[in-house]
Write an enzyme that holds these catalytic residues in place. Structure first.
Site, PDB file in Angstrom:
ATOM      1  N   GLU A  17       1.586 -25.332  65.287  1.00 56.31           N
ATOM      2  CA  GLU A  17       2.151 -26.646  64.965  1.00 56.31           C
ATOM      3  C   GLU A  17       3.482 -26.858  65.691  1.00 56.31           C
ATOM      4  O   GLU A  17       4.279 -25.935  65.804  1.00 56.31           O
ATOM      5  CB  GLU A  17       2.387 -26.738  63.455  1.00 56.31           C
ATOM      6  CG  GLU A  17       2.927 -28.085  63.015  1.00 56.31           C
ATOM      7  CD  GLU A  17       2.668 -28.336  61.546  1.00 56.31           C
ATOM      8  OE1 GLU A  17       1.494 -28.452  61.153  1.00 56.31           O
ATOM      9  OE2 GLU A  17       3.641 -28.399  60.792  1.00 56.31           O
ATOM     10  N   ALA A  51       8.176 -34.985  60.042  1.00 52.61           N
ATOM     11  CA  ALA A  51       8.581 -33.795  59.277  1.00 52.61           C
ATOM     12  C   ALA A  51       9.321 -32.815  60.177  1.00 52.61           C
ATOM     13  O   ALA A  51       9.228 -32.898  61.395  1.00 52.61           O
ATOM     14  CB  ALA A  51       7.361 -33.120  58.679  1.00 52.61           C
ATOM     15  N   LYS A 275       8.750 -22.898  68.489  1.00 51.45           N
ATOM     16  CA  LYS A 275       9.296 -21.627  68.983  1.00 51.45           C
ATOM     17  C   LYS A 275       8.200 -20.873  69.745  1.00 51.45           C
ATOM     18  O   LYS A 275       7.434 -20.106  69.144  1.00 51.45           O
ATOM     19  CB  LYS A 275       9.786 -20.770  67.815  1.00 51.45           C
ATOM     20  CG  LYS A 275      11.009 -21.320  67.114  1.00 51.45           C
ATOM     21  CD  LYS A 275      11.380 -20.412  65.957  1.00 51.45           C
ATOM     22  CE  LYS A 275      12.508 -20.997  65.136  1.00 51.45           C
ATOM     23  NZ  LYS A 275      12.515 -20.498  63.763  1.00 51.45           N
TER      24      LYS A 275
HETATM   25  P1  FAD Z   1      -1.374 -36.714  48.217  1.00 54.39           P
HETATM   26  O1  FAD Z   1      -2.664 -36.087  48.533  1.00 54.39           O
HETATM   27  O2  FAD Z   1      -1.353 -38.192  48.045  1.00 54.39           O
HETATM   28  O3  FAD Z   1      -0.814 -35.999  46.883  1.00 54.39           O
HETATM   29  C1  FAD Z   1       0.533 -36.184  46.445  1.00 54.39           C
HETATM   30  C2  FAD Z   1       0.623 -35.977  44.947  1.00 54.39           C
HETATM   31  O4  FAD Z   1      -0.049 -37.045  44.255  1.00 54.39           O
HETATM   32  C3  FAD Z   1      -0.060 -34.712  44.432  1.00 54.39           C
HETATM   33  O5  FAD Z   1       0.673 -34.251  43.338  1.00 54.39           O
HETATM   34  C4  FAD Z   1      -1.450 -35.197  43.994  1.00 54.39           C
HETATM   35  O6  FAD Z   1      -2.043 -34.340  43.014  1.00 54.39           O
HETATM   36  C5  FAD Z   1      -1.114 -36.570  43.447  1.00 54.39           C
HETATM   37  N1  FAD Z   1      -2.205 -37.555  43.591  1.00 54.39           N
HETATM   38  C6  FAD Z   1      -3.029 -37.717  44.663  1.00 54.39           C
HETATM   39  N2  FAD Z   1      -3.840 -38.769  44.467  1.00 54.39           N
HETATM   40  C7  FAD Z   1      -3.519 -39.293  43.252  1.00 54.39           C
HETATM   41  C8  FAD Z   1      -4.010 -40.408  42.488  1.00 54.39           C
HETATM   42  N3  FAD Z   1      -5.008 -41.175  42.935  1.00 54.39           N
HETATM   43  N4  FAD Z   1      -3.422 -40.636  41.276  1.00 54.39           N
HETATM   44  C9  FAD Z   1      -2.420 -39.855  40.800  1.00 54.39           C
HETATM   45  N5  FAD Z   1      -1.932 -38.792  41.471  1.00 54.39           N
HETATM   46  C10 FAD Z   1      -2.476 -38.516  42.696  1.00 54.39           C
HETATM   47  N6  FAD Z   1       5.039 -34.540  55.683  1.00 54.39           N
HETATM   48  C11 FAD Z   1       5.481 -35.361  56.672  1.00 54.39           C
HETATM   49  O7  FAD Z   1       6.339 -36.212  56.437  1.00 54.39           O
HETATM   50  N7  FAD Z   1       4.960 -35.257  57.944  1.00 54.39           N
HETATM   51  C12 FAD Z   1       4.007 -34.348  58.279  1.00 54.39           C
HETATM   52  O8  FAD Z   1       3.578 -34.282  59.429  1.00 54.39           O
HETATM   53  C13 FAD Z   1       3.539 -33.469  57.257  1.00 54.39           C
HETATM   54  N8  FAD Z   1       2.581 -32.546  57.516  1.00 54.39           N
HETATM   55  C14 FAD Z   1       2.101 -31.751  56.512  1.00 54.39           C
HETATM   56  C15 FAD Z   1       1.057 -30.849  56.772  1.00 54.39           C
HETATM   57  C16 FAD Z   1       0.562 -30.017  55.762  1.00 54.39           C
HETATM   58  C17 FAD Z   1      -0.545 -29.051  56.065  1.00 54.39           C
HETATM   59  C18 FAD Z   1       1.130 -30.080  54.453  1.00 54.39           C
HETATM   60  C19 FAD Z   1       0.623 -29.159  53.373  1.00 54.39           C
HETATM   61  C20 FAD Z   1       2.152 -30.989  54.167  1.00 54.39           C
HETATM   62  C21 FAD Z   1       2.637 -31.838  55.180  1.00 54.39           C
HETATM   63  N9  FAD Z   1       3.643 -32.775  54.937  1.00 54.39           N
HETATM   64  C22 FAD Z   1       4.093 -33.600  55.947  1.00 54.39           C
HETATM   65  C23 FAD Z   1       4.232 -32.885  53.596  1.00 54.39           C
HETATM   66  C24 FAD Z   1       3.480 -33.934  52.720  1.00 54.39           C
HETATM   67  O9  FAD Z   1       3.668 -35.222  53.257  1.00 54.39           O
HETATM   68  C25 FAD Z   1       4.052 -33.840  51.292  1.00 54.39           C
HETATM   69  O10 FAD Z   1       3.711 -32.625  50.709  1.00 54.39           O
HETATM   70  C26 FAD Z   1       3.740 -35.033  50.382  1.00 54.39           C
HETATM   71  O11 FAD Z   1       4.600 -34.944  49.248  1.00 54.39           O
HETATM   72  C27 FAD Z   1       2.304 -35.086  49.867  1.00 54.39           C
HETATM   73  O12 FAD Z   1       1.425 -35.467  50.846  1.00 54.39           O
HETATM   74  P2  FAD Z   1      -0.171 -35.408  50.575  1.00 54.39           P
HETATM   75  O13 FAD Z   1      -0.826 -36.033  51.716  1.00 54.39           O
HETATM   76  O14 FAD Z   1      -0.566 -34.046  50.178  1.00 54.39           O
HETATM   77  O15 FAD Z   1      -0.238 -36.377  49.275  1.00 54.39           O
END
Ligand code: FAD
Length: 292
Positions: A17, A51, A275
């Site tokens: 990444e 991010a 890195k």
């Molecule tokens: P979601 O899947 O929407 O989940 C967020 C929260 O809401 C969870 O607690 C889930 O259980 C809950 N939830 C989901 N759907 C519902 C619903 N319908 N009703 C009620 N609750 C619900 N961030 C960046 O800014 N840029 C990046 O490039 C980036 N890359 C990432 C890559 C990976 C592999 C990971 C693990 C994280 C990354 N993040 C990035 C961080 C990510 O944006 C955060 O962790 C964010 O808070 C959650 O994103 P998500 O897509 O998992 O959210």
């Protein structure tokens, strides 16, 4: 090439990444780091969206370079929560026009100042909203989504978190990538639970090599990951010696990856944080293990 076709080839592989630059002036540095990482010929490279200190403006430029200049399959991240429908639609169009078919569909973190505001009028509340939009724009997109072996920090329990994850996957996710973790047993336990819940898509474990002591606190704060005693001892012993900490952190990540391969995982995603030296060292440590 689609990520789903790469990771189901049953070959042991690594992907890396990178994050985009913050300013125009650091673009060339990031471009150079990206090129060096691409020379390792990983199975694919992902580019984060906003991010890790970079800005979303450059995600597509870096992703395009990876694909076109270096010939490595690319995964472009896209977040939605603090964006309008118009902005996201425009981004999707640009991604499509750039010939990028792999998209990591994320909600993104809720900006601090919006944490306590009414969310009912937001265009996007969760990642699933973006996934639905991507699927209706082009059903051929290969879509990745995030998952959390130690549950998402906003979730109150794992059962609900996995229920939401299943809804997200059912909306059209092809594969999942995990948040970083430092104890592989947490991943194995999570995999067991999601399979039991009917989530069958491939899961790519995300491994973060911790190469300096400052990174420890930042990473834990960001991810909420559990620090096993074995890792804490290593930071206690080597944290004040940068070269030793780097070597120990790379060895720890390598060890985690070998254990994952030994337990049936085929592709591991390394949070290589721009890195190339760290990426190269890990790859070198696995030179007789990963498939040529
Ligand atoms: P979601 O899947 O929407 O989940 C967020 C929260 O809401 C969870 O607690 C889930 O259980 C809950 N939830 C989901 N759907 C519902 C619903 N319908 N009703 C009620 N609750 C619900 N961030 C960046 O800014 N840029 C990046 O490039 C980036 N890359 C990432 C890559 C990976 C592999 C990971 C693990 C994280 C990354 N993040 C990035 C961080 C990510 O944006 C955060 O962790 C964010 O808070 C959650 O994103 P998500 O897509 O998992 O959210």
């Amino acid at each position: 090439m689609k990520i789903i076709d790469i990771i189901t080839q049953n070959k042991l592989s690594l992907s890396f990444e990178v994050f985009p630059p913050k300013t125009e002036t650091s673009f060339e540095n990031v471009k150079h780091a990206t090129e060096e990482i691409a020379k390792l010929r990983p199975s694919f490279m992902s580019v984060t969206y906003g991010a890790g200190g970079g800005t979303s403006r450059y995600t597509l430029d870096i992703a395009k370079n990876i694909k076109e200049l270096y010939g490595v399959p690319t995964l472009a991240h896209l977040t939605c929560v603090s964006s309008t429908r118009d902005t996201v639609s425009q981004k999707i169009k640009e991604i499509k026009a750039a010939g990028i078919t792999n998209i990591m569909a994320l909600r993104g973190d809720i900006p601090k100042e919006l944490e306590n505001t009414d969310r009912s009028s937001w265009d996007y509340k969760y990642a699933i909203d973006l996934i639905n939009e991507l699927k209706s724009y082009d059903s051929d997109f290969c879509i990745g989504a995030a998952c959390y072996p130690e549950i998402h920090p906003e979730s109150t329990n794992q059962k609900d978190d996995i229920k939401r994850l299943k809804e997200k996957v059912d909306a059209g996710v092809d594969f999942l990538t995990t948040q970083m973790f430092f104890d592989n047993n947490l991943l194995y336990n999570f995999l067991y639970k999601i399979r039991e819940a009917g989530i069958t898509v491939p899961v790519i474990p995300g491994i973060m090599p911790i190469t300096n002591a400052n990174q420890v606190e930042r990473s834990i704060k960001l991810s909420g990951s559990f620090m096993p005693q074995r890792f804490k001892s290593l930071v206690d012993k080597f944290g004040s010696n940068p070269a030793a900490m780097k070597q120990a952190g790379i060895a720890y990540a390598t060890d985690q990856i070998i254990d994952l391969y030994a337990n049936g995982i085929t592709n591991v995603h390394v949070y290589s944080m721009n890195k190339p030296d760290v990426a190269a060292k890990i790859q070198d440590n696995l030179s007789d293990i990963i498939s040529k």
